[in-house]
Design a protein around this motif. Structure first.
Motif, PDB file in Angstrom:
ATOM      1  N   SER A  34       0.824  -1.208   0.000  1.00 41.34           N
ATOM      2  CA  SER A  34       0.000   0.000   0.000  1.00 41.34           C
ATOM      3  C   SER A  34       0.855   1.255   0.000  1.00 41.34           C
ATOM      4  O   SER A  34       0.604   2.208  -0.757  1.00 41.34           O
ATOM      5  CB  SER A  34      -0.940   0.002   1.209  1.00 41.34           C
ATOM      6  OG  SER A  34      -1.678   1.206   1.265  1.00 41.34           O
ATOM      7  N   THR A  38       0.570   3.722  -3.234  1.00 44.54           N
ATOM      8  CA  THR A  38      -0.264   4.903  -2.980  1.00 44.54           C
ATOM      9  C   THR A  38       0.314   5.843  -1.926  1.00 44.54           C
ATOM     10  O   THR A  38      -0.305   6.862  -1.622  1.00 44.54           O
ATOM     11  CB  THR A  38      -1.684   4.493  -2.533  1.00 44.54           C
ATOM     12  OG1 THR A  38      -1.612   3.855  -1.255  1.00 44.54           O
ATOM     13  CG2 THR A  38      -2.345   3.579  -3.543  1.00 44.54           C
ATOM     14  N   GLY A  40       0.494   5.287   1.183  1.00 44.74           N
ATOM     15  CA  GLY A  40      -0.104   5.052   2.487  1.00 44.74           C
ATOM     16  C   GLY A  40      -0.903   6.219   3.031  1.00 44.74           C
ATOM     17  O   GLY A  40      -1.123   6.322   4.237  1.00 44.74           O
ATOM     18  N   GLY A 106     -10.618   0.510   0.639  1.00 43.83           N
ATOM     19  CA  GLY A 106      -9.261  -0.024   0.597  1.00 43.83           C
ATOM     20  C   GLY A 106      -8.748  -0.247  -0.810  1.00 43.83           C
ATOM     21  O   GLY A 106      -7.909  -1.133  -1.036  1.00 43.83           O
ATOM     22  N   LEU A 108      -6.574   0.146  -4.114  1.00 42.75           N
ATOM     23  CA  LEU A 108      -5.183   0.507  -4.371  1.00 42.75           C
ATOM     24  C   LEU A 108      -4.879   0.652  -5.859  1.00 42.75           C
ATOM     25  O   LEU A 108      -3.894   1.280  -6.219  1.00 42.75           O
ATOM     26  CB  LEU A 108      -4.240  -0.543  -3.766  1.00 42.75           C
ATOM     27  CG  LEU A 108      -4.326  -0.730  -2.244  1.00 42.75           C
ATOM     28  CD1 LEU A 108      -3.433  -1.887  -1.803  1.00 42.75           C
ATOM     29  CD2 LEU A 108      -3.937   0.552  -1.525  1.00 42.75           C
ATOM     30  N   SER A 334       1.882  -2.460 -10.332  1.00 40.48           N
ATOM     31  CA  SER A 334       0.931  -2.682  -9.240  1.00 40.48           C
ATOM     32  C   SER A 334      -0.274  -3.494  -9.703  1.00 40.48           C
ATOM     33  O   SER A 334      -0.775  -4.357  -8.971  1.00 40.48           O
ATOM     34  CB  SER A 334       0.476  -1.334  -8.662  1.00 40.48           C
ATOM     35  OG  SER A 334      -0.154  -0.535  -9.649  1.00 40.48           O
ATOM     36  N   LYS A 338      -1.113  -7.216  -8.056  1.00 38.82           N
ATOM     37  CA  LYS A 338      -2.310  -7.449  -7.249  1.00 38.82           C
ATOM     38  C   LYS A 338      -3.311  -8.360  -7.932  1.00 38.82           C
ATOM     39  O   LYS A 338      -3.942  -9.192  -7.265  1.00 38.82           O
ATOM     40  CB  LYS A 338      -2.979  -6.117  -6.903  1.00 38.82           C
ATOM     41  CG  LYS A 338      -4.179  -6.318  -5.988  1.00 38.82           C
ATOM     42  CD  LYS A 338      -4.681  -5.071  -5.357  1.00 38.82           C
ATOM     43  CE  LYS A 338      -5.739  -5.438  -4.298  1.00 38.82           C
ATOM     44  NZ  LYS A 338      -6.418  -4.257  -3.766  1.00 38.82           N
TER      45      LYS A 338
END
Length: 467
Positions: A34, A38, A40, A106, A108, A334, A338
């Protein structure tokens, strides 16, 4: 080595070293997937606003758009106006909603938005491949353009320039992720702004040679052509996954709203300086084979603002290109981590694997760039058309409308892709010319069609009448 070339080399080397040091400085801030993709939620909002502006400006702005007004006149500034409007709409309408969505769900990556909003993981995987493939086309164009600039300014071969850009981008992206991207964009935005203003002032203050021949007549574009080109570019930018990644990083809607005027005003200043340059330079470089030659000739042949401006301009071009290159690579890495690698491994997304994927993707792009798949403009426009046509309608539905069934979303995405490809190649094959028969417009029309049919067939709830 000539003294001016040595000065240019030292300035560019110092700039590239600063990027590497920035990546090394922020690497300690990244403590997981994360944080890596991004930030965080810890990146200051003013830095994100500057990064967003820098992502809107590319080397195409400094060379292509700046030179185009040489041929078509000041009407070309209308296209720049569309880009500023797109930036304004993105920050005022999209940014707060994406930031709140990321905070509550949440999210991302951009495919996360489609999975949560439309309730379909396969749909998110489909979007992931659209994002990855179109962004790779864009990265190919940016890497080639950046290498050409470095090769021209430093007197290197194209292959050597590719390796330089690849090495620097890899180092600071691998080290710092989005933090490094944003931090370097802050530096690059200052360079972009300074380069654009200096170029504009230099052109206005330069005197033409008395014996210079008259420039060729202006060939203005019609209003329809200007609107079509400007709207096409604006649509592509609004749907860009790189911008969504910045919106996620705000943390919440209030942070996104704080600087909603900052990025559009800075972009207005930068593009307002660049777009009319070609028109005001008509008496300075009367004859050019291609309008892309206008700005390089002004800087390196005419020597505007003296020898010191050459290195500044070269660094500005590098900043414009690399501010887009780094964030695009991070988007691809990313998404692959993911939605492909971590999903297949049945594990949580990993920062370490994301770094490895970024390295592999950048290396693949480097190898493809030695023998390019196409020219810069064709690759970047095709990538933007495919992305904007397929994703923008569903992004608008997801942010502002009611949820729709995944099957309707699938049809919309597919028709958007098919329409963009048809709009790109069919008119050329048939010899049809029209400012409105562009890839982005045909794709958008077909992508919106299944959404309109769904809403038309949706059962209407009758309002009860009080007795």
């Amino acid at each position: 080595m000539p003294p001016d070339r040595l000065i240019t080399l030292l300035v560019v080397a110092g700039y590239l070293l600063a990027l590497i040091l920035a990546g090394a400085y922020v690497t300690r801030r990244s403590k997981g997937f994360s944080d890596y993709v991004t930030g965080g939620g810890k990146i200051p909002a003013w830095m994100l606003a500057l990064s967003f502006m820098a992502n809107f400006v590319s080397s195409n702005s400094f060379v292509g758009h700046a030179g185009k007004s040489f041929e078509v006149g000041l009407g070309w500034c209308v296209v720049g106006g569309f880009l500023v409007v797109a930036c304004t709409l993105s920050f005022h309408l999209f940014a707060p909603r994406f930031a709140e969505f990321a905070r509550t769900n949440g999210a991302l990556t951009l495919p996360d938005f489609f999975e949560r909003r439309f309730g379909s993981r396969p749909l998110a995987v489909f979007v992931q491949w659209i994002v990855v493939l179109t962004t790779l086309l864009y990265v190919l164009a940016v890497l080639r353009g950046t290498a050409l600039v470095v090769a021209s300014g430093l007197g290197l071969s194209y292959s050597a320039a590719l390796l330089v850009v690849y090495f620097v981008t890899i180092v600071y992206c691998l080290l710092g992720g989005l933090w490094a991207d944003v931090l370097t964009d802050v530096v690059q935005s200052v360079v972009l702004l300074g380069g654009a203003v200096l170029l504009f002032v230099a052109v206005l203050s330069a005197s033409p040679e008395p014996s210079a021949p008259a420039p060729p007549p202006i060939r203005p574009l019609s209003v329809a052509q200007l609107v079509a080109v400007g709207l096409s570019g604006a649509v592509k930018l609004v749907a860009d996954p790189k911008q969504v990644m910045v919106f996620y990083a705000f943390g919440d809607g209030a942070q996104a709203r704080r600087f909603r005027h900052f990025a559009p005003l800075l972009l207005l200043l930068v593009l307002g300086c660049l777009f009319p340059v070609g028109y005001f330079a008509r008496s300075l470089v009367p004859f050019v084979r291609d309008v892309d030659e206008v700005v390089p000739r002004l800087v390196f042949e005419r020597g505007l603002l003296g020898a010191a401006f050459g290195p500044i301009f070269l660094v500005a071009l590098l900043a414009a290109s690399m501010s887009s290159l780094d964030s695009a690579l991070l988007v691809v890495a990313s998404c692959l981590e993911k939605h492909v690698v971590a999903a297949l491994a049945r594990r949580e997304p990993s920062e370490r694997r994301t770094r490895g994927i970024l390295f592999l993707v950048a290396t693949l792009v480097l190898l493809l760039s030695f023998r390019p798949l196409g020219d810069i403009v064709s690759l970047s426009t095709l990538a933007g058309a495919l992305l904007g046509a397929s994703l923008l309608p569903l992004l608008c539905v997801g942010l502002f409308g009611q949820p729709i069934p995944p099957r309707v979303a699938y049809v919309s995405l597919t028709l958007g892709l098919v329409g963009a490809l048809a709009g790109k190649f069919v008119p050329l094959a048939l010899g049809v010319r029209s400012p409105w028969l562009q890839d982005i417009f045909v794709g958008l029309l077909l992508a919106i069609l299944p959404l309109a049919i769904h809403w038309a067939r949706r059962p209407r709830v009758s309002a009860s009448v009080p007795g």
